[in-house]
Design a protein around this motif. Structure first.
Motif, PDB file in Angstrom:
ATOM      1  N   HIS A  37      31.811   0.213 -11.778  1.00 24.73           N
ATOM      2  CA  HIS A  37      31.425   1.448 -12.457  1.00 24.73           C
ATOM      3  C   HIS A  37      31.607   2.799 -11.629  1.00 24.73           C
ATOM      4  CE1 HIS A  37      28.126  -1.500 -14.517  1.00 24.73           C
ATOM      5  NE2 HIS A  37      29.386  -1.482 -14.962  1.00 24.73           N
ATOM      6  N   HIS A  63      36.332  -5.223 -12.075  1.00 22.24           N
ATOM      7  CA  HIS A  63      35.420  -4.620 -12.808  1.00 22.24           C
ATOM      8  C   HIS A  63      34.562  -3.744 -11.779  1.00 22.24           C
ATOM      9  CE1 HIS A  63      32.392  -3.984 -15.720  1.00 22.24           C
ATOM     10  NE2 HIS A  63      31.460  -4.213 -14.830  1.00 22.24           N
ATOM     11  N   GLU A  91      30.528  -8.970 -20.679  1.00 12.83           N
ATOM     12  CA  GLU A  91      31.016  -7.779 -19.984  1.00 12.83           C
ATOM     13  C   GLU A  91      29.925  -7.405 -19.029  1.00 12.83           C
ATOM     14  OE1 GLU A  91      32.411  -5.665 -23.251  1.00 12.83           O
ATOM     15  OE2 GLU A  91      33.753  -7.019 -23.707  1.00 12.83           O
ATOM     16  N   GLU A  92      28.832  -6.903 -19.488  1.00 14.52           N
ATOM     17  CA  GLU A  92      27.796  -6.612 -18.594  1.00 14.52           C
ATOM     18  C   GLU A  92      26.572  -7.611 -18.351  1.00 14.52           C
ATOM     19  OE1 GLU A  92      27.829  -3.974 -16.625  1.00 14.52           O
ATOM     20  OE2 GLU A  92      29.865  -3.185 -17.500  1.00 14.52           O
ATOM     21  N   LYS A  93      26.617  -8.367 -19.142  1.00 13.71           N
ATOM     22  CA  LYS A  93      25.248  -9.355 -19.359  1.00 13.71           C
ATOM     23  C   LYS A  93      25.606 -10.763 -19.167  1.00 13.71           C
ATOM     24  CE  LYS A  93      22.581  -6.189 -22.398  1.00 13.71           C
ATOM     25  NZ  LYS A  93      22.006  -6.105 -23.834  1.00 13.71           N
ATOM     26  N   ILE A  94      24.667 -11.450 -18.351  1.00 13.62           N
ATOM     27  CA  ILE A  94      24.969 -12.922 -18.032  1.00 13.62           C
ATOM     28  C   ILE A  94      24.750 -13.725 -19.281  1.00 13.62           C
ATOM     29  CG2 ILE A  94      23.901 -14.622 -16.355  1.00 13.62           C
ATOM     30  CD1 ILE A  94      25.312 -12.384 -14.894  1.00 13.62           C
ATOM     31  N   PHE A  95      23.820 -13.299 -20.076  1.00 11.85           N
ATOM     32  CA  PHE A  95      23.355 -14.334 -21.066  1.00 11.85           C
ATOM     33  C   PHE A  95      24.099 -13.746 -22.537  1.00 11.85           C
ATOM     34  CE2 PHE A  95      19.987 -15.227 -18.138  1.00 11.85           C
ATOM     35  CZ  PHE A  95      19.974 -16.751 -18.227  1.00 11.85           C
ATOM     36  N   THR A  96      24.323 -12.367 -22.661  1.00  9.85           N
ATOM     37  CA  THR A  96      24.712 -11.835 -24.149  1.00  9.85           C
ATOM     38  C   THR A  96      26.219 -11.663 -24.255  1.00  9.85           C
ATOM     39  OG1 THR A  96      22.390 -11.235 -24.167  1.00  9.85           O
ATOM     40  CG2 THR A  96      23.934 -10.574 -25.687  1.00  9.85           C
ATOM     41  N   GLY A 130      29.514 -18.106  -7.558  1.00  9.45           N
ATOM     42  CA  GLY A 130      28.175 -18.211  -8.544  1.00  9.45           C
ATOM     43  C   GLY A 130      28.711 -17.458  -9.890  1.00  9.45           C
ATOM     44  N   GLU A 131      27.996 -17.819 -10.770  1.00  5.54           N
ATOM     45  CA  GLU A 131      28.264 -17.103 -12.281  1.00  5.54           C
ATOM     46  C   GLU A 131      28.000 -15.852 -12.148  1.00  5.54           C
ATOM     47  OE1 GLU A 131      25.947 -17.992 -15.913  1.00  5.54           O
ATOM     48  OE2 GLU A 131      27.172 -19.883 -15.609  1.00  5.54           O
ATOM     49  N   ASN A 132      29.237 -15.050 -12.726  1.00  6.80           N
ATOM     50  CA  ASN A 132      29.098 -13.409 -12.617  1.00  6.80           C
ATOM     51  C   ASN A 132      29.635 -13.125 -13.926  1.00  6.80           C
ATOM     52  OD1 ASN A 132      28.580 -11.202 -11.433  1.00  6.80           O
ATOM     53  ND2 ASN A 132      30.587 -10.829 -10.365  1.00  6.80           N
ATOM     54  N   VAL A 133      29.802 -11.747 -14.210  1.00  3.72           N
ATOM     55  CA  VAL A 133      30.120 -11.157 -15.339  1.00  3.72           C
ATOM     56  C   VAL A 133      31.055  -9.925 -14.545  1.00  3.72           C
ATOM     57  CG1 VAL A 133      28.663 -11.525 -16.910  1.00  3.72           C
ATOM     58  CG2 VAL A 133      28.188  -9.621 -15.660  1.00  3.72           C
ATOM     59  N   PRO A 134      32.200  -9.401 -15.305  1.00  5.69           N
ATOM     60  CA  PRO A 134      32.730  -9.916 -16.633  1.00  5.69           C
ATOM     61  C   PRO A 134      33.177 -11.316 -16.548  1.00  5.69           C
ATOM     62  CG  PRO A 134      33.514  -7.894 -15.989  1.00  5.69           C
ATOM     63  CD  PRO A 134      32.939  -8.238 -14.805  1.00  5.69           C
ATOM     64  N   ILE A 166      36.742  -9.967  -5.722  1.00  3.73           N
ATOM     65  CA  ILE A 166      35.429 -10.117  -6.273  1.00  3.73           C
ATOM     66  C   ILE A 166      35.569 -10.745  -7.678  1.00  3.73           C
ATOM     67  CG2 ILE A 166      33.361  -9.108  -6.999  1.00  3.73           C
ATOM     68  CD1 ILE A 166      33.860  -7.198  -4.934  1.00  3.73           C
ATOM     69  N   ARG A 200      36.533 -16.093  -9.389  1.00  4.09           N
ATOM     70  CA  ARG A 200      36.441 -17.637  -9.496  1.00  4.09           C
ATOM     71  C   ARG A 200      36.338 -17.959 -10.955  1.00  4.09           C
ATOM     72  NH1 ARG A 200      30.737 -14.685  -8.176  1.00  4.09           N
ATOM     73  NH2 ARG A 200      32.216 -13.544  -7.222  1.00  4.09           N
TER      74      ARG A 200
END
Lengths: 718, 66
Positions: free
Chosen positions: A297, A295, A355-360, A314-318, A257, A260
C-alpha cells in the motif's frame, strides 16, 4: 529374445505393447507370454538393460519369433516413443520428449522449470509457485496443454495462472513446437504440452513407492506416495502428494514476501483390457494456495518493499486458491486393419483470488469444460495410413455471484473440429498430409454487461511434411498451421488483474490469429555423436498482444489487447550429444536455443526469452557397492542478454548459472535411491527476462541445495 | 503390512487435522497504520467483513503481511 541369431537369451527384457498399454517382463530365458488379447496389428517396443531398444508393428497372428536386440553399452541412441506411437526421431513434426520424475537428472523446483530442459522451451511466471511454459516465444492462450488425451483448460490467458498439475504420476512430457492445430485443435498456435502418465506395471506385479525431497532455499518439502498394481486384465496406479514451500530466498539472503505456496495432489488411473478393447479411467485432483508477491500500500515502493529478513510460510494475501478436478475415460478398440480411440472427459478449474481479505476472495471463477476426442486409424495398405478424427469442447466460465470483482464476464465457448490425415512411408521416406476445419462459438451471458455478445470464428488448418531417415542422418521438413480465436478475456476484460500487476482492457474488434510455421531439421548420428540443427520460421497473421497504453487506472498501468497486422518469430534450436567410445561413463549434452520476434514494422515483440546455451555433463558409475554413486551431473547454463525489447519493456543483462546433482543407490535388503544437489551454485543474482517479478525489481531465487530419497518396494501378486 | 497401515493412519490423521487461521491486523488511521492485535477464525472474518469501529468511525482492516 537373443542378441543375435543363435546367440544366448536376454533375460528380463521389457516388452511394451504401446497401443494396449501392456508391459510384460520376459523371464530369465527371454520368454514372455501375452494372454487375453485378440489377434491384430500392434506396435511393440522391446528393450533390455545393456541392449538397444526396438519399436515395430507386428501382426500377432503372423508374428515370428525370436526377436533380436543389438548389444549396446552406449545409451546415446535411446529410442523414445511419443504418444502418437511413433519414434521421436522419426516424427515429421517438431516434437521433443523429456522423462519426468527421473532421479538421474538434476531435480527441478517445479514442473515448469523441468520443461526448460527441452531446447526452445522456457518458462514464465511469478516466483516458484506459478510457472508456465513458453514455446519458441509463445505462451498462455497460444499453448495447449493435454494430460494424456484430455485437453486441460485453466484460465491460461492469465500470466499468473500456472500449469494446472504437478509432476505427480507423470512419466514424461512431450512438447510439440509451433502450430499444431491439425491434431490438437484451436489455440495450438505456439505449441502443445502433452503430459503422459507413468505406464502401468507389468502383469502380476505391485509396487509401493515413496518419494521425499527437501529444498533449502524455500525450506520446502515435497512428499509423494504411489501404489501400482497389475493383474491379468486389470491395472491401477494411485498417487498422493503434498508440497509446502516458504518464501524464497534471494541471493542477497533476504526473502520475497508472500512467495510461499503449498499444494496437494492426488491421482488415480484404472485400466482394463479384454481381447480387442481397452478402457482407462483417469482422475486428477489438485488443490493449491499460491502467494502473489509484490503487494504493497506504500505509494513510494521499491524492490526492498517486497523483501523481508524473515522467512515465513503462513497463509497470507494476496493469494490464489486453485482447485482442479479432471476426469477422463479413454477407450481403444483394435481391429484387423484399424483402431478407434475415443476419450470423453470433464475438467473443472476453480480459481479464487484473495486480494485484501483472508476469508473473502475478490475474484471467483469456475471453469467447467466438457470434451470429446475421437480418432479412427485405418491401414489402407501396409505403408499408407488414414487418420480421421474429431474434437469438441463445451466450456462454461462463470463468476462467483458474491465476488466483488469481475475481470471477465460469464461466457460459454463451443468448439467443434474435424480432421483427416494421411501418412505414407516408402523405403527410407516418410510423408504426411492433413487438413482440418474448426468452428469456435463464444457467447457471453452476463447480467452485468450492457450488451452480451455472440461471435463465431472459423479455422482451416493443414500440415504437410516429409522426412528421410538415413542410416547416419535424418532430414525432415514440415509446414503446419494453427489458429487461435480471441478469448473472452481478450474481447471483454475490463478490470485490475492483481496477479499480473496491471489493469487489463479487452477489445471487441479482435480477429482470429492465424499462424504458419516452416520447420526444418537435420540430424546426423554416429556411434558416439549425435548432432541436430532445427531452424524454424513462424508467421502469425493478426497477432494479438497486450499493449501498455502508458495510462493508469486505479493506480495500475493500463494494458489493452491490440492486434498487429502480423508478427514473425524465427530462430534455431541446435543440440549435440557426445558419448565417447573410450569413456562410456561420460555423456556431454549441449543445446542452443534462440528466437527473434518482431511485428510488421520490424519492432521487437515484448516478453521474448533470452537466447540460451544449456551444457550438461553426466558421469555414470557402474560399481555394485552397498552405497554406490550412480550419476554425477553438472549443468552450465548461459543466458544471453535480451536487448530486443518491446515498448516500455526493460532489457535484461546476460547471466550464467551452474547446477550440480548426484544420485546414489543404496543396495540394502530394501534398496533405495538418494539424490542431492545444488541449483544456482554460485548464488548468481539474476532476473529472468520472462519473470513477472522483474518489473518490480525482484530477482530469481538464490542458491538452493536439495536432498531427496526414493523407495520402490516391488511385490509379486499372489 | 504394518508399515502400510501405519502410514495410512498417519495420512488420514494429517488430512483431517485442521489449523487455526490467525493474523495480526491493522487499519490505516488518520495518522498512519494502527496495530489492533491478533485475530483468529470467525472473529477475523467478522473484522474483515465489517471493519474496525472506533469513535463511530469504521476503518477497513488489513490482516496481511507487508
Amino acid at each position: 529374445m537373443t542378441p543375435e541369431p543363435n546367440g544366448h537369451p536376454i533375460p528380463f527384457a521389457h516388452v511394451n505393447f504401446v497401443d494396449l498399454g501392456i508391459l510384460l517382463l520376459a523371464d530369465e530365458n527371454g520368454y514372455w507370454t501375452l494372454k487375453g488379447v485378440n489377434n491384430g496389428v500392434y506396435r511393440i517396443e522391446i528393450s533390455a538393460y545393456g541392449y538397444g531398444s526396438t519399436l515395430f508393428e507386428a501382426d500377432l497372428s503372423e508374428i515370428i519369433t525370436p526377436f533380436y536386440l543389438t548389444e549396446n553399452h552406449r545409451e546415446l541412441d535411446q529410442l523414445i516413443v511419443t504418444h502418437q506411437g511413433v519414434l521421436q526421431r522419426e516424427s515429421i513434426t517438431a516434437i521433443a520428449a523429456l522423462p519426468l520424475n527421473d532421479f538421474r537428472s538434476i531435480q527441478s523446483p517445479n514442473l515448469g522449470e523441468a520443461l526448460t530442459g527441452i531446447p526452445g522451451v522456457y518458462q514464465t511466471g511469478i516466483g516458484q509457485g506459478i510457472s508456465k511454459p513458453v514455446i519458441r516465444g509463445l505462451s498462455g492462450s497460444s499453448v495447449v496443454t493435454y494430460l494424456n488425451s484430455l485437453r486441460i483448460e485453466n484460465q491460461q490467458w492469465g500470466g499468473d495462472h500456472g500449469l494446472p498439475i504437478t509432476s505427480l504420476g507423470i512419466g514424461s512430457v512431450e512438447v510439440i513446437k509451433g502450430p499444431a492445430s491439425l491434431l490438437y485443435g484451436a489455440d495450438a498456435l505456439g505449441g502443445v504440452v502433452y503430459f503422459v502418465d507413468e505406464p502401468y506395471l507389468s502383469q502380476g506385479t505391485s509396487q509401493l513407492s515413496l518419494q521425499s525431497r527437501f529444498d533449502s532455499n524455500t525450506l520446502g518439502t515435497s512428499n509423494q506416495i504411489g501404489f501400482k498394481w497389475s493383474k491379468q486384465n486389470l491395472r491401477m496406479n494411485v498417487y498422493g502428494a503434498y508440497d509446502n514451500h516458504a518464501d524464497y530466498q534471494l541471493p542477497s539472503k533476504k526473502y520475497v514476501i508472500n512467495s510461499r505456496y503449498n499444494q496437494a495432489a492426488a491421482k488415480v488411473a484404472i485400466g482394463y483390457g479384454k481381447k480387442n478393447w481397452i478402457i482407462n479411467f483417469r482422475y486428477n485432483f489438485y488443490q493449491g494456495r499460491i502467494g502473489l508477491p509484490g503487494h504493497t500500500h506504500d505509494p513510494e515502493s521499491n524492490s526492498l518493499t517486497f523483501q523481508s529478513a524473515v522467512q515465513k510460510r503462513g497463509e497470507n494475501v494476496p493469494a490464489q486458491s486453485i482447485t482442479n478436478n479432471f476426469f477422463a475415460l479413454e477407450q481403444k478398440l483394435f481391429f484387423k486393419r484399424s483402431e478407434i480411440n475415443l476419450t470423453v472427459g470433464h475438467t473443472r478449474n476453480g480459481l479464487n483470488e484473495f486480494e485484501e481479505k483472508i476469508f473473502t476472495p475478490d475474484i471467483v471463477l469456475q471453469l467447467n469444460n466438457t470434451v470429446y476426442n475421437g480418432k479412427w486409424r485405418f491401414r489402407i495398405t501396409e505403408n499408407l495410413n488414414l487418420f480421421v478424427g474429431s474434437q469438441g469442447m463445451y466450456q462454461v466460465n462463470k463468476n462467483g455471484p458474491l465476488a466483488p470483482e469481475r475481470l471477465i464476464p460469464d461466457a460459454t465457448t463451443l468448439d467443434l473440429g474435424a480432421f483427416t490425415l494421411f501418412t505414407y512411408q516408402y523405403a527410407r521416406w516418410r510423408f504426411q498430409l492433413g487438413a482440418r476445419l474448426d468452428n469456435r462459438n463464444i457467447k457471453t451471458n452476463d447480467d452485468n454487461l450492457a450488451l452480451n455478445i455472440e461471435k463465431n470464428y472459423q479455422g482451416f488448418n493443414y500440415s504437410a511434411g516429409m522426412a528421410r531417415l538415413g542410416e547416419k542422418s535424418t532430414i525432415r521438413i514440415n509446414v503446419s498451421s494453427g489458429f487461435r480465436a480471441p478469448t473472452s478475456t481478450e474481447l471483454l476484460a475490463d478490470g485490475i488483474h492483481h496477479g499480473a500487476f496491471r489493469y487489463e482492457k479487452g477489445n471487441l474488434n479482435l480477429q482470429t490469429e492465424k499462424a504458419t510455421q516452416i520447420d526444418i531439421s537435420y540430424a546426423f548420428h554416429f556411434d558416439d555423436l549425435e548432432v541436430i540443427v532445427n531452424p524454424f520460421f513462424n508467421r502469425i497473421q493478426d497477432y494479438i498482444y497486450l499493449y501498455n497504453t502508458g495510462e493508469t487506472q486505479e493506480e495500475y498501468q493500463v494494458y489493452r489487447y491490440q492486434q498487429a497486422v502480423y508478427a514473425q518469430l524465427y530462430g534455431l534450436d541446435f543440440g549435440f550429444h557426445y558419448h565417447p567410445h573410450k569413456a562410456h561413463w561420460l555423456h556431454i549434452e549441449s543445446s542452443f536455443s534462440t528466437v527473434f520476434a518482431e511485428d510488421e514494422a520490424k519492432a521487437a515483440l515484448p516478453l521474448i526469452p533470452q537466447s540460451r546455451i544449456n551444457n550438461q555433463f553426466r558421469i555414470d558409475f557402474n560399481g555394485k557397492r552397498t552405497v554406490q554413486v550412480k550419476h554425477l551431473m553438472i549443468q552450465y547454463l548461459y543466458f544471453f542478454k535480451q536487448n530486443r525489447v518491446g515498448m516500455l519493456e526493460t532489457f535484461s543483462p546476460d547471466y550464467h548459472l551452474i547446477n550440480l546433482g548426484l544420485t546414489i543407490d543404496v543396495n540394502t535388503k530394501r534398496p533405495f535411491q538418494f539424490t542431492c544437489g545444488v541449483r544456482n551454485l554460485l548464488n548468481i543474482d539474476f532476473q529472468d527476462h520472462l519473470s513477472a517479478l522483474k518489473q518490480i525489481g525482484l530477482s530469481n531465487p538464490g542458491m538452493n541445495a536439495y536432498v531427496g530419497v526414493k523407495f520402490d518396494l516391488d511385490f509379486k501378486n499372489k | 503390512m504394518k508399515y502400510l497401515i501405519g502410514l495410512g493412519l498417519l495420512t488420514v490423521l494429517f488430512s483431517v487435522s485442521s489449523c487455526n487461521k490467525c493474523h495480526e491486523c491493522h487499519y490505516d488511521g488518520p495518522s498512519g497504520e494502527v496495530e489492533i492485535g491478533e485475530y483468529c477464525d470467525d472473529e477475523l472474518k467478522n473484522l474483515e467483513d465489517n471493519g474496525y469501529t472506533l469513535d463511530d468511525t469504521v476503518y477497513t482492516v488489513h490482516c496481511n503481511e507487508h
